[in-house]
Design an enzyme around this catalytic site. Structure first.
Site, PDB file in Angstrom:
ATOM      1  N   ARG A  71      -0.517  10.287  -5.366  1.00 15.29           N
ATOM      2  CA  ARG A  71      -0.681  11.117  -6.548  1.00 15.29           C
ATOM      3  C   ARG A  71      -1.617  11.839  -6.559  1.00 15.29           C
ATOM      4  O   ARG A  71      -1.738  12.936  -7.241  1.00 15.29           O
ATOM      5  CB  ARG A  71      -0.701  10.115  -7.911  1.00 15.29           C
ATOM      6  CG  ARG A  71       0.673   9.593  -8.140  1.00 15.29           C
ATOM      7  CD  ARG A  71       0.844   8.418  -9.177  1.00 15.29           C
ATOM      8  NE  ARG A  71       0.122   7.395  -9.023  1.00 15.29           N
ATOM      9  CZ  ARG A  71       0.394   6.270  -8.199  1.00 15.29           C
ATOM     10  NH1 ARG A  71       1.683   6.434  -7.705  1.00 15.29           N
ATOM     11  NH2 ARG A  71      -0.225   5.389  -8.150  1.00 15.29           N
ATOM     12  N   GLU A 108      -6.891  -4.199  -6.012  1.00 12.47           N
ATOM     13  CA  GLU A 108      -6.697  -5.077  -7.060  1.00 12.47           C
ATOM     14  C   GLU A 108      -5.699  -6.260  -6.598  1.00 12.47           C
ATOM     15  O   GLU A 108      -5.641  -7.417  -7.113  1.00 12.47           O
ATOM     16  CB  GLU A 108      -6.724  -4.251  -8.434  1.00 12.47           C
ATOM     17  CG  GLU A 108      -6.157  -5.022  -9.431  1.00 12.47           C
ATOM     18  CD  GLU A 108      -6.073  -4.206 -10.802  1.00 12.47           C
ATOM     19  OE1 GLU A 108      -6.262  -4.669 -11.715  1.00 12.47           O
ATOM     20  OE2 GLU A 108      -5.901  -2.770 -10.583  1.00 12.47           O
TER      21      GLU A 108
END
Length: 188
Positions: A71, A108
């Site tokens: 992105r 994460e």
């Protein structure tokens, strides 16, 4: 030129925030995924997001914009063209032909790696790092490390969305992180 500010806040940010969809439990349970693909369906909000970044970086002497796959590739090239800089893609492993340097990092919810072509940046070049979202800072830290190992001077990191801890003035590894809007934590 900036639109008139409302209570010290750029009014374009409201439309940008409204155009971002939240997808609960993606890519795993408990994650509230802020999806920018819906922003891309709103040309005015998308253009405003790019313009806000360009307004910030136009006069900072940046010679390269490094976009993080995937992105960061959406915003990075537009910003680079508008400020007269080159675009450097930071890709996932085995996506770039030729000689690359790599940087592994922890996410994460797993691990990953970024790669960049050898010679993509020169020693002393002023570089802006661009991605869509900053959560823990792991991806941005890896990108900065990769660029700095090549001799670049990372000026700042720019993200469309940031978790609340990145709201306002903050830094990561001693470099400023500029975030346009705060992550939305509820589904729409």
């Amino acid at each position: 030129m900036l639109e008139e500010e409302e209570n010290g806040v750029d009014p374009r940010l409201k439309a940008i925030t409204a155009a971002i969809r939240v997808v609960p439990h993606f890519p795993k349970p408990g994650i509230m995924f802020n999806d920018i693909t819906t922003l891309l369906l709103h040309p005015k909000a998308f253009k405003d997001a790019v313009e806000i970044f360009v307004e910030r970086y136009r006069d900072m002497g940046i010679s390269a914009v490094a976009g993080i796959e995937a992105r960061g590739f959406i915003f990075g090239p537009s910003i680079a063209l508008a400020i007269g800089a080159k675009f450097v893609p930071l890709r996932k492993p085995k996506k770039l032909p030729g000689e690359v340097i790599s940087e592994a990092y922890v996410l994460e919810y797993g691990t990953d790696c970024l790669e960049m072509h050898v010679g993509a940046v020169q020693s002393g070049e002023r570089v802006l790092v661009v991605d869509d979202l900053v959560a823990t800072g792991g991806t941005l830290s890896a990108a900065m490390s990769l660029l700095e190992r090549a001799g670049a001077d990372v000026v700042e990191c720019a993200c469309l969305i940031g978790l609340p801890k990145f709201k306002g003035r903050c830094s990561l590894n001693g470099k400023p992180v500029h975030v346009l809007v705060e992550a939305i934590n509820k589904s729409m």
